[in-house]
Design an enzyme around this catalytic site. Structure first.
Site: not given
Length: 256
Positions: A64, A193, A155, A90
């Site tokens: 991506a 995960p 993040y 996503n």
């Protein structure tokens, strides 16, 4: 059944976790799904399972963060299905580190996937959709794009960027008359995960899960389908009056 019947959807990071759930649900509701990821074995398995269940899907190897990969993914999707109606950006990665402890190398790596990847996916989706009657772009942000966490500096920055970039793209598309809607989804902690791997990297998984459960007023973390249902709504024509919006699916986390 059939909420996205006949639509063609690309889902990045579709091989595992939230992406897998989105691919399966969109296919179950009638979409032709292009599963993209860098995890070939898992991505092929998802596409195979969809076809085996009576749906339609293909897998494409796709980073991506690569512009060349985006060009190729769009071209192959249009060559195979002749249209593109939904793009779900996503694909994402996580890094547990503070502003002080995050290296520039790690910062740039995370941004290349979480933010550059969403930018590229949105840009190329617009180019493909604007002359084909419009469509829906769904960008995965996070509760961490709304609130801060001292141990998720990069993040937080990436997901906050996705949140505001989505609004800019939505306004551009609306004011340009493209009939393309662009919205962001903000999951709380979902048992995937990626979350399990993060907990393992910082301590005991079982204790970590109990701690995460306690952060959500409903008493537990979410499941991948909780997010997939939201993506399905935004992909469908049911959300035809929704653009530039934030769909928060977090068990009450950010209501506190």
């Amino acid at each position: 059944m059939g909420r996205v019947e006949g639509k063609v959807a690309i889902v990045t990071g579709g091989a595992v976790g939230l992406g897998e759930a989105m691919c399966r649900m969109l296919a179950k509701e009638g979409a032709k799904v292009v599963v993209t990821d860098i995890k070939g074995k898992e991505g092929q398995a998802v596409a195979h399972a969809i076809v085996k269940a009576g749906g339609e899907a293909i897998y494409l190897e796709h980073d991506a963060a690569s512009e060349a990969d985006w060009e190729r993914a769009i071209e192959e999707t249009l060559a195979r299905y002749g249209d593109l109606n939904v793009v779900v950006n996503n694909a994402g990665v996580a890094l547990g580190a503070t502003a002080e402890d995050t290296s520039l190398e790690d910062w740039r790596w995370l941004m290349s996937v979480n933010l550059d990847g969403v930018f590229l996916g949105t840009r190329y989706a617009i180019k493909a959709m604007k002359d084909r009657g419009g469509g829906s772009i769904v960008n995965l942000s996070s509760i961490e794009g709304i609130i801060g966490d001292p141990n998720l500096a990069a993040y937080n920055a990436s997901k906050g960027g996705v949140r505001i970039f989505t609004k800019s793209a939505a306004l551009h598309c609306a004011k340009s008359g493209y009939k393309i809607r662009v919205n962001s989804v903000h999951p709380g902690y979902i048992w995937t995960p990626m979350v399990e791997g993060y907990l393992r990297s910082v301590g005991d998984v079982d204790e970590g899960r109990k701690a995460l459960d306690s952060l959500h007023p409903v008493g537990h973390v979410g499941e991948p389908d909780d997010i997939a249902f939201g993506v399905l709504y935004l992909a469908s024509d049911e959300s035809k009056f929704v653009t530039g919006a934030e769909l928060v699916i977090d068990g009450g986390y950010t209501a506190q």
